[in-house]
Design a protein around this motif. Structure first.
Motif, short mmCIF file in Angstrom:
data_model
loop_
_atom_site.label_atom_id
_atom_site.label_comp_id
_atom_site.label_asym_id
_atom_site.label_seq_id
_atom_site.Cartn_x
_atom_site.Cartn_y
_atom_site.Cartn_z
N ASP A 1 19.24 -29.18 16.67
CA ASP A 1 18.19 -29.12 15.44
C ASP A 1 18.63 -27.80 14.86
O ASP A 1 18.87 -26.46 15.00
CB ASP A 1 16.96 -28.94 16.11
CG ASP A 1 15.90 -29.09 14.98
OD1 ASP A 1 15.89 -28.47 14.05
OD2 ASP A 1 14.66 -29.17 15.49
N ALA B 1 16.71 -25.64 13.66
CA ALA B 1 15.81 -24.70 13.92
C ALA B 1 16.71 -23.27 14.76
O ALA B 1 15.98 -22.13 14.68
CB ALA B 1 14.72 -25.11 15.01
N ASN C 1 9.74 -22.81 19.25
CA ASN C 1 8.62 -23.58 18.52
C ASN C 1 7.21 -22.83 18.70
O ASN C 1 6.37 -22.81 17.57
CB ASN C 1 8.28 -24.71 19.58
CG ASN C 1 9.19 -25.81 19.42
OD1 ASN C 1 9.97 -25.81 18.42
ND2 ASN C 1 9.33 -26.76 20.59
N PHE D 1 14.21 -23.39 23.27
CA PHE D 1 13.23 -24.20 22.27
C PHE D 1 11.71 -24.25 22.43
O PHE D 1 11.20 -24.17 21.18
CB PHE D 1 13.70 -25.70 22.50
CG PHE D 1 14.73 -26.49 21.75
CD1 PHE D 1 14.54 -26.62 20.56
CD2 PHE D 1 15.94 -26.60 22.52
CE1 PHE D 1 15.59 -27.07 19.94
CE2 PHE D 1 16.99 -27.05 21.70
CZ PHE D 1 16.84 -27.41 20.45
N ILE D 2 11.45 -23.93 23.60
CA ILE D 2 9.97 -23.48 23.64
C ILE D 2 9.59 -22.21 22.96
O ILE D 2 8.38 -22.07 22.29
CB ILE D 2 9.34 -23.62 25.03
CG1 ILE D 2 9.29 -24.87 25.69
CG2 ILE D 2 8.00 -22.77 25.06
CD1 ILE D 2 9.16 -24.73 27.19
N ILE E 1 7.84 -20.31 15.54
CA ILE E 1 7.75 -21.01 14.41
C ILE E 1 6.20 -21.61 14.09
O ILE E 1 5.61 -21.73 12.92
CB ILE E 1 8.71 -22.25 14.44
CG1 ILE E 1 10.02 -21.83 14.29
CG2 ILE E 1 8.42 -23.29 13.35
CD1 ILE E 1 11.29 -22.83 14.54
N GLY E 2 5.56 -21.96 15.21
CA GLY E 2 4.29 -22.33 15.12
C GLY E 2 3.41 -21.17 14.54
O GLY E 2 2.45 -21.36 13.84
N THR F 1 11.61 -30.29 24.17
CA THR F 1 11.68 -29.25 25.21
C THR F 1 11.81 -29.93 26.53
O THR F 1 11.99 -29.15 27.44
CB THR F 1 10.31 -28.62 24.98
OG1 THR F 1 9.29 -29.41 25.20
CG2 THR F 1 10.17 -27.65 23.85
#
Length: 455
Positions: A299, A301, A53, A49-50, A56-57, A17
């Motif tokens: 990635d 992701a 994340n 990306f944040i 996904i978190g 990030t």
């Protein structure tokens, strides 16, 4: 050398990030994009990306307790503990191979770009740990750090070719223009999916089964939308876990939100990448006539947000636990890495062209095989963990993971090295042949592009 390693350790510690926006900004300026646009692109990618994340978190933190309750409720007891990808990454980076993997892989990427054996500029340097993981296990098998590092490099070369080959599908099916996914875990399942897809094509009747998410949404209206599918699957998982009604509803809403928010975060990330991708294409077109299209390697992701990927993954969470108990020879208790099942499907989804039936068949096969692979690699991963001073969970004699302990490509590379130099020679030969075939395809694509532009 110590200063160089310290520099790359500093980069690694900053995380995606922070470093991704910096890399994208510098890359954009180098390609001739305006400084302001490059800065905005980099920051937008960082925000994307944040967001990814965070979502996904939320998925992981809500699925984790449900999985633990499933394990406890049904009395599942297997001897090898799934410690999850963060532990696998830490073990990989702590190995001798892992200490030098980032500068080595950057050099390999540059060489491949200069020799036209890849079209991917792999800026996803944190996921180089997948290659280090393979190399660390090979180093244990062979007793040679040099062979381990060579195995890591060859692993990367193979994955880079797979990333190039699957990039058009990533663009078309996942909606990620100018992006490839040179991810050591996701990429390993694309060739497997291609083989399974070909086998299904040979079976009359079965080959005609097509569960398409877009068609389902059109047919069932609101009940075919990702938010409904995610909510229903989340409530089913909660019910199987033995949650009370309020917890079932909470998990359902959370999983529905995940299926809605991940694609939106990926879209935000793509908003930042598009001007850089366009600049890269223009740069290559103006200066190199034999390079064809270029891709930014990210990635995987960024690709997990496809409705099919997430829906099938949620279905497979309870199925994986059932498979683990019933599968003869398996000793791994899936737990921490059940949340990474979508990463398995990121490149399977384009291969099956969004066909839910084929994706589910692929999922059952690769997860069953993956459990046996992770069982087989557990002694090596445990030894690598001990070498890295990783503290094993209490009462655990062996550990493994789905990511990358169940990785079929890692397993093939590691087990070929049981045969010594013959094994690493076979891996090297395969990597070189794939790179040369990819070079031929790239040059042919560049020539066709040049002809089309002249016409």
């Amino acid at each position: 050398m110590s200063y160089i390693l310290s520099f790359f350790n500093f980069i690694q510690d900053l995380g995606a990030t922070v470093m991704m926006p910096i890399i994208i900004c510098i890359f954009g300026i180098a390609l001739g994009t305006e400084k302001g646009k490059s800065l905005r692109a980099g920051l937008t990618v960082g925000v994307g990306f944040i967001g990814l994340n965070l979502v996904i978190g939320a998925m992981s933190s809500n699925l984790g307790p449900a999985v633990q309750l499933m394990v406890d409720r049904f009395g599942l007891s297997l001897s090898v503990i799934d410690v999850g990808w963060p532990a696998a990454a830490a073990i990989a980076f702590a190995s001798t191979v892992g200490m030098v993997i980032i500068p080595v892989c950057l050099l390999v990427n540059i060489i491949m770009l200069l020799t036209n054996t890849t079209q991917t500029v792999d800026v996803d340097i944190w996921d180089y740990w997948h290659f280090a993981f393979t190399g660390s296990l090979v180093a244990i098998v062979t007793g040679s750090q040099a062979i381990g590092l060579l195995a890591a490099v060859l692993n990367m070369v193979i994955i880079m070719v797979i990333a190039d080959y699957t990039a058009p599908g990533v663009e078309e099916t996942l909606g990620l223009p100018g992006v490839s996914l040179p991810h050591g875990f996701s990429g390993a399942y694309a060739p497997v999916a291609i083989v399974i897809n070909k086998i299904i094509d040979l079976i009359p009747g079965v080959r005609d089964i097509d569960i398409n998410m877009e068609e389902a949404q059109e047919k069932f209206g609101v009940f075919g939308e990702p938010i409904i599918i995610g909510s229903v699957l989340g409530m089913i998982i909660g019910a199987v876990a033995g949650y009370d009604i309020s917890q079932v509803l909470q998990l359902g809403i959370t999983m529905g939100a995940v299926l809605v928010l991940i694609p939106k975060m990926a879209s935000l990330l793509m908003e930042g990448l598009l001007p850089i991708s366009d600049a890269a294409s223009a740069f290559i077109s103006d200066r190199f006539s034999n390079r064809g299209k270029m891709y930014i390697g990210l990635d995987s992701a960024v690709g997990v947000g496809h409705p099919l990927t997430l829906s099938v993954s949620l279905i497979l969470v309870p199925l994986t636990l059932a498979i683990a108990v019933l599968l003869p020879g398996n000793k791994v208790l899936p737990f921490a890495d059940l949340a990474v099942i979508p990463w398995m499907f990121v490149l399977i989804t384009p291969v099956v062209k969004g066909n839910g039936f084929r994706a589910l068949v692929n999922g059952i096969i690769v997860l069953a095989a993956g459990l046996l692979i992770s069982t087989n690699l557990a002694p090596l991963m445990t030894e690598a963990a001990v070498n890295a001073d990783y503290a094993l969970p209490s009462n655990a004699t062996m550990i493994s993971s789905i990511c990358d302990g169940a990785n079929p490509l890692t397993w093939v590379i590691v087990r070929l090295n049981d045969f010594g130099w013959i094994g690493i020679g076979i891996v090297a030969a395969v990597a070189v042949v794939l790179a040369l075939v990819n070079r031929r395809r790239i040059l042919l694509e560049a020539e066709e592009l040049k002809t089309a532009q002249q016409a």
